[in-house]
Design a protein around this motif. Sequence first.
Motif, PDB file in Angstrom:
ATOM      1  N   ALA A  80       0.837  -1.206   0.000  1.00 42.05           N
ATOM      2  CA  ALA A  80       0.000   0.000   0.000  1.00 42.05           C
ATOM      3  C   ALA A  80       0.867   1.250   0.000  1.00 42.05           C
ATOM      4  O   ALA A  80       0.555   2.234  -0.676  1.00 42.05           O
ATOM      5  CB  ALA A  80      -0.928  -0.003   1.208  1.00 42.05           C
ATOM      6  N   LEU A  81       1.965   1.213   0.720  1.00 42.92           N
ATOM      7  CA  LEU A  81       2.888   2.346   0.728  1.00 42.92           C
ATOM      8  C   LEU A  81       3.475   2.551  -0.665  1.00 42.92           C
ATOM      9  O   LEU A  81       3.527   3.673  -1.157  1.00 42.92           O
ATOM     10  CB  LEU A  81       4.010   2.108   1.744  1.00 42.92           C
ATOM     11  CG  LEU A  81       5.017   3.234   1.872  1.00 42.92           C
ATOM     12  CD1 LEU A  81       5.483   3.357   3.313  1.00 42.92           C
ATOM     13  CD2 LEU A  81       6.210   2.997   0.975  1.00 42.92           C
ATOM     14  N   LYS A  82       3.908   1.462  -1.296  1.00 45.44           N
ATOM     15  CA  LYS A  82       4.521   1.570  -2.620  1.00 45.44           C
ATOM     16  C   LYS A  82       3.556   2.154  -3.639  1.00 45.44           C
ATOM     17  O   LYS A  82       3.947   2.959  -4.482  1.00 45.44           O
ATOM     18  CB  LYS A  82       5.026   0.205  -3.092  1.00 45.44           C
ATOM     19  CG  LYS A  82       6.292  -0.214  -2.389  1.00 45.44           C
ATOM     20  CD  LYS A  82       6.716  -1.625  -2.718  1.00 45.44           C
ATOM     21  CE  LYS A  82       6.822  -1.913  -4.180  1.00 45.44           C
ATOM     22  NZ  LYS A  82       7.311  -3.265  -4.462  1.00 45.44           N
ATOM     23  N   THR A  83       2.288   1.768  -3.585  1.00 43.81           N
ATOM     24  CA  THR A  83       1.324   2.297  -4.550  1.00 43.81           C
ATOM     25  C   THR A  83       0.849   3.685  -4.154  1.00 43.81           C
ATOM     26  O   THR A  83       0.476   4.476  -5.011  1.00 43.81           O
ATOM     27  CB  THR A  83       0.115   1.361  -4.701  1.00 43.81           C
ATOM     28  OG1 THR A  83      -0.503   1.183  -3.431  1.00 43.81           O
ATOM     29  CG2 THR A  83       0.526   0.026  -5.284  1.00 43.81           C
ATOM     30  N   GLY A  84       0.897   4.009  -2.862  1.00 41.55           N
ATOM     31  CA  GLY A  84       0.457   5.314  -2.398  1.00 41.55           C
ATOM     32  C   GLY A  84       1.540   6.363  -2.387  1.00 41.55           C
ATOM     33  O   GLY A  84       1.263   7.562  -2.337  1.00 41.55           O
ATOM     34  N   ALA A  85       2.795   5.956  -2.450  1.00 40.27           N
ATOM     35  CA  ALA A  85       3.903   6.899  -2.369  1.00 40.27           C
ATOM     36  C   ALA A  85       3.891   7.958  -3.467  1.00 40.27           C
ATOM     37  O   ALA A  85       4.019   9.135  -3.172  1.00 40.27           O
ATOM     38  CB  ALA A  85       5.239   6.155  -2.351  1.00 40.27           C
TER      39      ALA A  85
END
Length: 100
Positions: free
Chosen positions: A80-85
């Motif tokens: 989720a962090l990778k896609t939200g970054a």
Amino acid sequence: MPAYTVTTVAPMPNLENLKKQAKQYLRWHRERYYPVAAEIRAALPRFQHLDDNQVLEANFKLSDAQELIARQLGFEGWQALKTGAPAMTDQKNRPCLHPF
């Protein structure tokens, strides 16, 4: 009427830096650095019932450290962090109103 102050939202850290931070957490855990036990327990539900020694004795992988970083930044997990970054870095110059 409440007073407001305008602040800018801090940019999302670079993904490479976050990966390095996760590796640092992994090293701290392996070195039994006690302050990291509290951070792990606070962010990762499966460690919440353990004391400091138990947290530091538990199996802790890089994926756990990545999840720790993600949860500290308000994400459900590393993916989720990778896609939200990218979306979060676009907001770095947007003003944010906060009441006093």
